[in-house]
Structures are given as structure tokens and as C-alpha cells.
Design an enzyme around this catalytic site. Structure first.
Site, short mmCIF file in Angstrom:
data_model
loop_
_atom_site.label_atom_id
_atom_site.label_comp_id
_atom_site.label_asym_id
_atom_site.label_seq_id
_atom_site.Cartn_x
_atom_site.Cartn_y
_atom_site.Cartn_z
N CYS A 257 -127.71 -135.28 59.16
CA CYS A 257 -128.30 -134.22 58.41
C CYS A 257 -128.62 -133.33 59.89
CB CYS A 257 -129.41 -134.56 57.74
SG CYS A 257 -130.23 -133.28 57.01
N CYS B 251 -124.01 -128.23 59.17
CA CYS B 251 -124.49 -128.86 58.07
C CYS B 251 -123.71 -129.59 57.58
CB CYS B 251 -125.02 -127.73 56.81
SG CYS B 251 -125.65 -128.44 55.34
N1 DGL Z 1 -126.69 -131.74 54.95
C1 DGL Z 1 -127.91 -130.97 55.59
C2 DGL Z 1 -127.55 -130.72 56.95
O1 DGL Z 1 -126.63 -131.00 57.53
C3 DGL Z 1 -129.08 -130.37 54.74
C4 DGL Z 1 -128.61 -129.70 53.69
C5 DGL Z 1 -129.83 -129.32 52.92
O2 DGL Z 1 -130.47 -130.14 52.37
O3 DGL Z 1 -130.21 -128.01 53.09
O4 DGL Z 1 -128.34 -129.65 57.43
#
Ligand code: DGL
Length: 272
Positions: free
Chosen positions: A75, A189
């Protein structure tokens, strides 16, 4: 005692980290994976920093209790606050931003785009690190996307939902590609990696950097160098814990092509 047969931990605010699981399964099919997705609080990218840190610390503690041998922070948003969480785990930690920066530097082109959550964009970690490590000519164009992660989280496999995702991708990427002329774009993301085929279809000339691939490669190298690869000869399994909807996670795991998902377990959410 060697931790070689302990699982690899992967965490994310939601299902975005499935893109990392997929790459790890591809490169290291023998490894067991323990996944945590905080479905009750996704999307993280629109929360204030204090909340993101509290939620992330909750997941780091979970991983430490279960003795993962390496933790992959799948993440980017959490990766931006990683210094405020790392003290909770005793294992090595790899993060998505570190991986995305390496990928961007290897990607070529002197106009690099980064699409991410609003929080990651505001942190400016990507532009700072890419510019600090890249050549003088390199220009980085970062863009925070308020709706994209959540749209991907809940719409995979739905025709109408994916049209919404596609419209949002155009809204976020058209300017970067057509006006700023970026040649390469970091999927900053992990949710976006799950729709990389759609992005590639919309912008066939654009080269994409997927931190998930880079993370899996770094993990492979680390396990090999440190003699920590699993070695009991069977294929690894995935165990998923979520504070979200177990049935939705089962569907998303299938849609994103995860293999050998052994169990999906409901876990209490941190109250915020
Ligand atoms: N998948 C996550 C990232 O790589 C976060 C997405 C979210 O929860 O806003 O930042």
C-alpha cells in the site's frame, strides 16, 4: 530457529495488495502468504495522517503477532507513513513506494507521471525520491486521485462499474499523458495495478511501472540471499484476514487470479 517456513506478510487498506500477492505467487509459488486487508476503513487515501498511522499500526501489530518472516507493505499510502509504524515489527519491511521509485528510475524517459491517492500525492514522497535519485533532466508529474481506489475496490467484474473506472482513469490520466506528455507512469496505488490492462488499452504508448512486480523481485532476492526460502516442497497457500466483507474478498480474490486461497477470516476492525 530459522523462520524459513513462516509466511510472508502482505498488507493493504483493501484488496489493492492482491496485486502484490499475485506477483509473489508468480515468482515464489512455494511461499505461504498471510494477507491483511482493512476493508472496514478503505479508502485510506482520503483519511488524515493520524488516522492512517493508527490503522496501519493495528495491521503491523497483527503481522508481528503472527511472526511473518518479511512484511510487504502493499500500500503506497501506508508506505508514506512507514517510519511511524516500523518499530512494531522485528522482521524486514519492504514498501511499495521504494519499489515504485526503483521501477521509475529503471523505466527510462525524462517525463514521469505518478498517479496515487490524494494522501500519497500530498506527501510528495514519490517526486522527492525519484528526483533525488534520478538525472537532472527528469521531471515528475504527480496526481492525486480521490475516487479511483475505491471504485476499483468495489467494481471489478461489473460492466457498469468498470465503465465508471474507465471514465475516472481518463479524467485522471488524460492531462498527464496528453498535456504533460509523460512517457512512463508509476501506478502509485496498488489498486491501480489491478486495472493495468484497462490503463494500457486506453494509453497503449504509455509504459507503466507496477511496484507490485518490483516488490516481488526484491523479496525473491532477499529470501535467497538470506537463506529464508521455504523448503518443504509443497506449494504455498494464502490466508486472508479482513475487517471487511468476507464474501466480497472471496470474490475479489478469484477475480484477481489469486491461487490456493486456503481461508478468508473476518477480523475485528479498529474503532476510530
Ligand atoms: N492501495 C492503496 C495504496 O497503494 C490505498 C488505497 C486507499 O485505500 O485509498 O495507496
Amino acid at each position: 530457529m530459522s523462520k524459513r517456513n513462516n509466511p510472508v506478510g502482505i498488507l493493504d487498506s483493501g484488496i489493492g495488495g492482491f496485486s502484490v500477492v499475485r506477483q509473489v505467487q508468480r515468482l515464489l509459488p512455494e511461499e505461504d502468504i498471510l494477507y491483511f486487508g482493512d476493508g472496514a476503513h478503505v479508502p485510506y487515501g482520503n483519511h488524515p495522517e493520524k488516522t492512517i498511522v493508527a490503522l496501519s499500526r493495528y495491521m503491523f501489530e497483527f503481522m508481528e503477532q503472527r511472526q511473518v518472516k518479511v512484511l510487504l507493505v502493499g500500500c503506497n499510502t501506508i508506505s508514506c507513513v512507514i517510519e511511524q509504524c516500523k518499530d512494531l515489527v522485528s522482521c524486514p519491511v519492504f514498501n511499495a513506494v521504494q519499489a515504485g521509485v526503483s521501477g521509475a528510475l529503471a523505466g527510462g524517459g525524462d517525463r514521469v507521471g505518478v498517479i496515487s491517492t490524494v494522501f500519497t500525492h500530498h506527501c510528495q514522497t514519490y517526486p522527492r525520491q525519484i528526483q533525488a535519485q534520478g538525472s537532472q533532466e527528469l521531471r515528475v508529474f504527480s496526481r492525486g486521485c480521490p475516487n479511483l481506489a475505491n471504485l476499483v475496490e468495489h467494481n471489478l467484474g461489473s460492466g457498469a462499474g468498470m465503465s465508471q473506472v474507465e471514465a475516472e482513469l481518463r479524467r485522471e490520466l488524460d492531462e498527464l499523458v496528453k498535456t504533460e506528455g509523460v512517457q512512463c507512469c508509476v501506478l502509485g496505488c496498488t489498486h491501480y495495478s489491478l486495472v493495468s490492462d484497462q490503463i494500457q488499452k486506453l494509453y497503449p504508448q504509455l509504459s507503466l511501472v507496477d511496484p507490485a512486480q518490483e516488490m516481488a523481485r526484491s523479496l525473491r532476492e532477499y529470501l535467497k540471499e538470506n537463506d529464508l526460502s521455504r523448503e518443504d516442497g509443497r506449494k504455498g497457500q494464502v490466508t486472508i484476514y479482513t475487517t471487511g466483507d468476507v464474501k466480497e474478498y472471496a470474490l475479489r480474490a478469484e477475480q484477481t487470479g489469486l491461487e490456493r486461497v486456503e481461508q478468508i477470516v473476518a477480523y475485528p476492525a479498529l474503532e476510530i
